[in-house]
Design an enzyme around this catalytic site. Sequence first.
Site, PDB file in Angstrom:
ATOM      1  N   LYS A   1       0.825  -1.208   0.000  1.00  0.00           N
ATOM      2  CA  LYS A   1       0.000   0.000   0.000  1.00  0.00           C
ATOM      3  C   LYS A   1       0.865   1.267   0.000  1.00  0.00           C
ATOM      4  O   LYS A   1       2.070   1.212   0.301  1.00  0.00           O
ATOM      5  CB  LYS A   1      -0.918  -0.030   1.222  1.00  0.00           C
ATOM      6  CG  LYS A   1      -1.910  -1.210   1.198  1.00  0.00           C
ATOM      7  CD  LYS A   1      -2.900  -1.138   2.343  1.00  0.00           C
ATOM      8  CE  LYS A   1      -3.940  -2.258   2.221  1.00  0.00           C
ATOM      9  NZ  LYS A   1      -5.018  -2.121   3.224  1.00  0.00           N
TER      10      LYS A   1
ATOM     11  N   TYR B   1     -12.616  -2.914  -3.608  1.00  0.00           N
ATOM     12  CA  TYR B   1     -13.152  -2.803  -2.252  1.00  0.00           C
ATOM     13  C   TYR B   1     -14.684  -2.800  -2.247  1.00  0.00           C
ATOM     14  O   TYR B   1     -15.299  -2.250  -1.328  1.00  0.00           O
ATOM     15  CB  TYR B   1     -12.598  -1.547  -1.564  1.00  0.00           C
ATOM     16  CG  TYR B   1     -11.168  -1.691  -1.105  1.00  0.00           C
ATOM     17  CD1 TYR B   1     -10.746  -2.802  -0.376  1.00  0.00           C
ATOM     18  CD2 TYR B   1     -10.224  -0.700  -1.373  1.00  0.00           C
ATOM     19  CE1 TYR B   1      -9.429  -2.935   0.058  1.00  0.00           C
ATOM     20  CE2 TYR B   1      -8.900  -0.819  -0.939  1.00  0.00           C
ATOM     21  CZ  TYR B   1      -8.519  -1.944  -0.225  1.00  0.00           C
ATOM     22  OH  TYR B   1      -7.217  -2.067   0.209  1.00  0.00           O
TER      23      TYR B   1
ATOM     24  N   PHE C   1     -16.138   4.303   5.928  1.00  0.00           N
ATOM     25  CA  PHE C   1     -14.764   4.607   5.547  1.00  0.00           C
ATOM     26  C   PHE C   1     -14.417   4.210   4.109  1.00  0.00           C
ATOM     27  O   PHE C   1     -13.269   4.305   3.702  1.00  0.00           O
ATOM     28  CB  PHE C   1     -13.783   3.944   6.535  1.00  0.00           C
ATOM     29  CG  PHE C   1     -14.021   2.461   6.747  1.00  0.00           C
ATOM     30  CD1 PHE C   1     -13.527   1.513   5.857  1.00  0.00           C
ATOM     31  CD2 PHE C   1     -14.744   2.018   7.848  1.00  0.00           C
ATOM     32  CE1 PHE C   1     -13.747   0.160   6.052  1.00  0.00           C
ATOM     33  CE2 PHE C   1     -14.967   0.654   8.056  1.00  0.00           C
ATOM     34  CZ  PHE C   1     -14.466  -0.269   7.150  1.00  0.00           C
TER      35      PHE C   1
ATOM     36  N   ARG D   1      -1.941 -14.700   4.002  1.00  0.00           N
ATOM     37  CA  ARG D   1      -2.843 -14.054   4.971  1.00  0.00           C
ATOM     38  C   ARG D   1      -2.286 -14.197   6.385  1.00  0.00           C
ATOM     39  O   ARG D   1      -2.370 -13.276   7.193  1.00  0.00           O
ATOM     40  CB  ARG D   1      -4.246 -14.689   4.916  1.00  0.00           C
ATOM     41  CG  ARG D   1      -5.066 -14.334   3.706  1.00  0.00           C
ATOM     42  CD  ARG D   1      -5.574 -12.907   3.711  1.00  0.00           C
ATOM     43  NE  ARG D   1      -6.621 -12.643   4.683  1.00  0.00           N
ATOM     44  CZ  ARG D   1      -7.347 -11.527   4.695  1.00  0.00           C
ATOM     45  NH1 ARG D   1      -7.135 -10.572   3.781  1.00  0.00           N
ATOM     46  NH2 ARG D   1      -8.272 -11.335   5.602  1.00  0.00           N
TER      47      ARG D   1
ATOM     48  N   THR E   1      -6.267  -7.492  10.357  1.00  0.00           N
ATOM     49  CA  THR E   1      -6.447  -6.234   9.628  1.00  0.00           C
ATOM     50  C   THR E   1      -5.898  -5.030  10.391  1.00  0.00           C
ATOM     51  O   THR E   1      -5.187  -4.203   9.819  1.00  0.00           O
ATOM     52  CB  THR E   1      -7.957  -6.010   9.337  1.00  0.00           C
ATOM     53  OG1 THR E   1      -8.460  -7.149   8.652  1.00  0.00           O
ATOM     54  CG2 THR E   1      -8.176  -4.761   8.505  1.00  0.00           C
TER      55      THR E   1
ATOM     56  N   ARG F   1       1.775  -6.961   9.558  1.00  0.00           N
ATOM     57  CA  ARG F   1       1.032  -5.839  10.146  1.00  0.00           C
ATOM     58  C   ARG F   1       1.390  -5.668  11.619  1.00  0.00           C
ATOM     59  O   ARG F   1       1.479  -4.543  12.122  1.00  0.00           O
ATOM     60  CB  ARG F   1      -0.469  -6.065   9.966  1.00  0.00           C
ATOM     61  CG  ARG F   1      -0.922  -5.858   8.513  1.00  0.00           C
ATOM     62  CD  ARG F   1      -2.271  -6.478   8.257  1.00  0.00           C
ATOM     63  NE  ARG F   1      -2.852  -6.090   6.976  1.00  0.00           N
ATOM     64  CZ  ARG F   1      -3.969  -6.624   6.485  1.00  0.00           C
ATOM     65  NH1 ARG F   1      -4.620  -7.561   7.155  1.00  0.00           N
ATOM     66  NH2 ARG F   1      -4.441  -6.226   5.311  1.00  0.00           N
TER      67      ARG F   1
ATOM     68  N   ASN G   1      -2.242  -0.291   6.833  1.00  0.00           N
ATOM     69  CA  ASN G   1      -1.803  -1.589   7.365  1.00  0.00           C
ATOM     70  C   ASN G   1      -0.894  -2.364   6.404  1.00  0.00           C
ATOM     71  O   ASN G   1      -0.929  -3.591   6.356  1.00  0.00           O
ATOM     72  CB  ASN G   1      -3.015  -2.411   7.820  1.00  0.00           C
ATOM     73  CG  ASN G   1      -4.001  -2.649   6.693  1.00  0.00           C
ATOM     74  OD1 ASN G   1      -3.776  -2.217   5.563  1.00  0.00           O
ATOM     75  ND2 ASN G   1      -5.077  -3.350   6.981  1.00  0.00           N
TER      76      ASN G   1
ATOM     77  N   HIS H   1      -2.244  -5.368   1.212  1.00  0.00           N
ATOM     78  CA  HIS H   1      -3.489  -6.074   0.904  1.00  0.00           C
ATOM     79  C   HIS H   1      -3.093  -7.501   0.555  1.00  0.00           C
ATOM     80  O   HIS H   1      -2.097  -7.714  -0.138  1.00  0.00           O
ATOM     81  CB  HIS H   1      -4.210  -5.442  -0.299  1.00  0.00           C
ATOM     82  CG  HIS H   1      -5.268  -6.369  -0.834  1.00  0.00           C
ATOM     83  ND1 HIS H   1      -6.511  -6.484  -0.243  1.00  0.00           N
ATOM     84  CD2 HIS H   1      -5.234  -7.288  -1.845  1.00  0.00           C
ATOM     85  CE1 HIS H   1      -7.205  -7.415  -0.891  1.00  0.00           C
ATOM     86  NE2 HIS H   1      -6.451  -7.918  -1.865  1.00  0.00           N
TER      87      HIS H   1
ATOM     88  N   GLU I   1      -8.855 -11.215  -8.255  1.00  0.00           N
ATOM     89  CA  GLU I   1      -7.997 -10.047  -8.012  1.00  0.00           C
ATOM     90  C   GLU I   1      -6.767 -10.058  -8.914  1.00  0.00           C
ATOM     91  O   GLU I   1      -6.342  -9.003  -9.399  1.00  0.00           O
ATOM     92  CB  GLU I   1      -7.590  -9.994  -6.537  1.00  0.00           C
ATOM     93  CG  GLU I   1      -8.773  -9.674  -5.644  1.00  0.00           C
ATOM     94  CD  GLU I   1      -8.428  -9.522  -4.170  1.00  0.00           C
ATOM     95  OE1 GLU I   1      -9.250  -8.965  -3.436  1.00  0.00           O
ATOM     96  OE2 GLU I   1      -7.336  -9.963  -3.756  1.00  0.00           O
TER      97      GLU I   1
HETATM   98  P1  IDP Z   1      -8.173  -7.109   5.033  1.00  0.00           P
HETATM   99  O1  IDP Z   1      -7.295  -6.104   4.330  1.00  0.00           O
HETATM  100  O2  IDP Z   1      -7.535  -7.627   6.304  1.00  0.00           O
HETATM  101  O3  IDP Z   1      -8.652  -8.212   4.126  1.00  0.00           O
HETATM  102  P2  IDP Z   1     -10.858  -5.928   4.817  1.00  0.00           P
HETATM  103  O4  IDP Z   1     -11.947  -6.090   5.833  1.00  0.00           O
HETATM  104  O5  IDP Z   1     -10.998  -6.636   3.507  1.00  0.00           O
HETATM  105  O6  IDP Z   1      -9.475  -6.322   5.548  1.00  0.00           O
HETATM  106  O7  IDP Z   1     -10.702  -4.354   4.566  1.00  0.00           O
HETATM  107  C1  IDP Z   1      -9.936  -3.890   3.484  1.00  0.00           C
HETATM  108  C2  IDP Z   1      -9.128  -2.687   3.934  1.00  0.00           C
HETATM  109  O8  IDP Z   1      -9.995  -1.639   4.354  1.00  0.00           O
HETATM  110  C3  IDP Z   1      -8.227  -2.953   5.143  1.00  0.00           C
HETATM  111  O9  IDP Z   1      -6.995  -3.557   4.807  1.00  0.00           O
HETATM  112  C4  IDP Z   1      -8.044  -1.563   5.685  1.00  0.00           C
HETATM  113  O10 IDP Z   1      -7.065  -0.829   4.941  1.00  0.00           O
HETATM  114  C5  IDP Z   1      -9.402  -0.932   5.431  1.00  0.00           C
HETATM  115  N1  IDP Z   1     -10.279  -1.058   6.597  1.00  0.00           N
HETATM  116  C6  IDP Z   1     -10.919  -2.160   7.069  1.00  0.00           C
HETATM  117  N2  IDP Z   1     -11.627  -1.903   8.193  1.00  0.00           N
HETATM  118  C7  IDP Z   1     -11.443  -0.581   8.428  1.00  0.00           C
HETATM  119  C8  IDP Z   1     -11.930   0.310   9.462  1.00  0.00           C
HETATM  120  O11 IDP Z   1     -12.658  -0.073  10.370  1.00  0.00           O
HETATM  121  N3  IDP Z   1     -11.510   1.613   9.367  1.00  0.00           N
HETATM  122  C9  IDP Z   1     -10.700   2.074   8.366  1.00  0.00           C
HETATM  123  N4  IDP Z   1     -10.230   1.275   7.392  1.00  0.00           N
HETATM  124  C10 IDP Z   1     -10.594  -0.031   7.435  1.00  0.00           C
HETATM  125 MG    MG Z   2      -9.880  -8.075   2.477  1.00  0.00          MG
END
Ligand code: IDP
Ligand code: MG
Length: 153
Positions: free
Chosen positions: A9, A49, A57, A85, A91, A102, A112, A115, A126
């Site tokens: 990222k 996304y 967000f 993963r 996350t 992370r 974080n 991805h 993807e």
């Molecule tokens: P992941 O990246 O662990 O698969 P996802 O739920 O798919 O998590 O969310 C995608 C991305 O959205 C996360 O990596 C993070 O950058 C962002 N994200 C997820 N939850 C939140 C939140 O509660 N606040 C702000 N950003 C979030």
């Molecule tokens: Mg995800």
Amino acid sequence: MERTLVILKPCTVQRGLIGEIISRFEKKGLVLVGMKMTWLTDELLSEHYAHLKEKSFFQRVKDAMRTCPVIVCCWEGIDAVEAVRTLAGKTNGRNAAPGTIRGDYSMSVQENIVHASDSLETAKVELSRFFDPSELYEYTPSNIWSLYANDEI
Ligand code: IDP
Ligand code: MG
């Protein structure tokens, strides 16, 4: 063998962590079969996304992903999706376990570091979203028999 998508990222690019994060996957024994720098668009990120589109967000996460170019890469290995993963960790960087990417490099839920595709099915979708098939290479690494036993592959 499975293939999975990892995106380094903008926070990773800006913090000068590209080499360190790539190195984590290399040291694990995953094989890099495609990599490029690209500047993502809002349109592409809306697709990527889509599962977050009802979240407050959503736009902020998309905007953060196009503040600078990112590195997209494809890693190959047995059970690569789950292995990546696990390496990425939870996350939210604040509660990701130490030793995970992370957990070691992030204090944020949004910023974080990486991805990582969350299932084999998602990985296929993807990878085709971010790579042309000609950008992904087929080769056998010369250390393959040090990475796996012969009954594993
Ligand atoms: P992941 O990246 O662990 O698969 P996802 O739920 O798919 O998590 O969310 C995608 C991305 O959205 C996360 O990596 C993070 O950058 C962002 N994200 C997820 N939850 C939140 C939140 O509660 N606040 C702000 N950003 C979030
Ligand atoms: Mg995800």
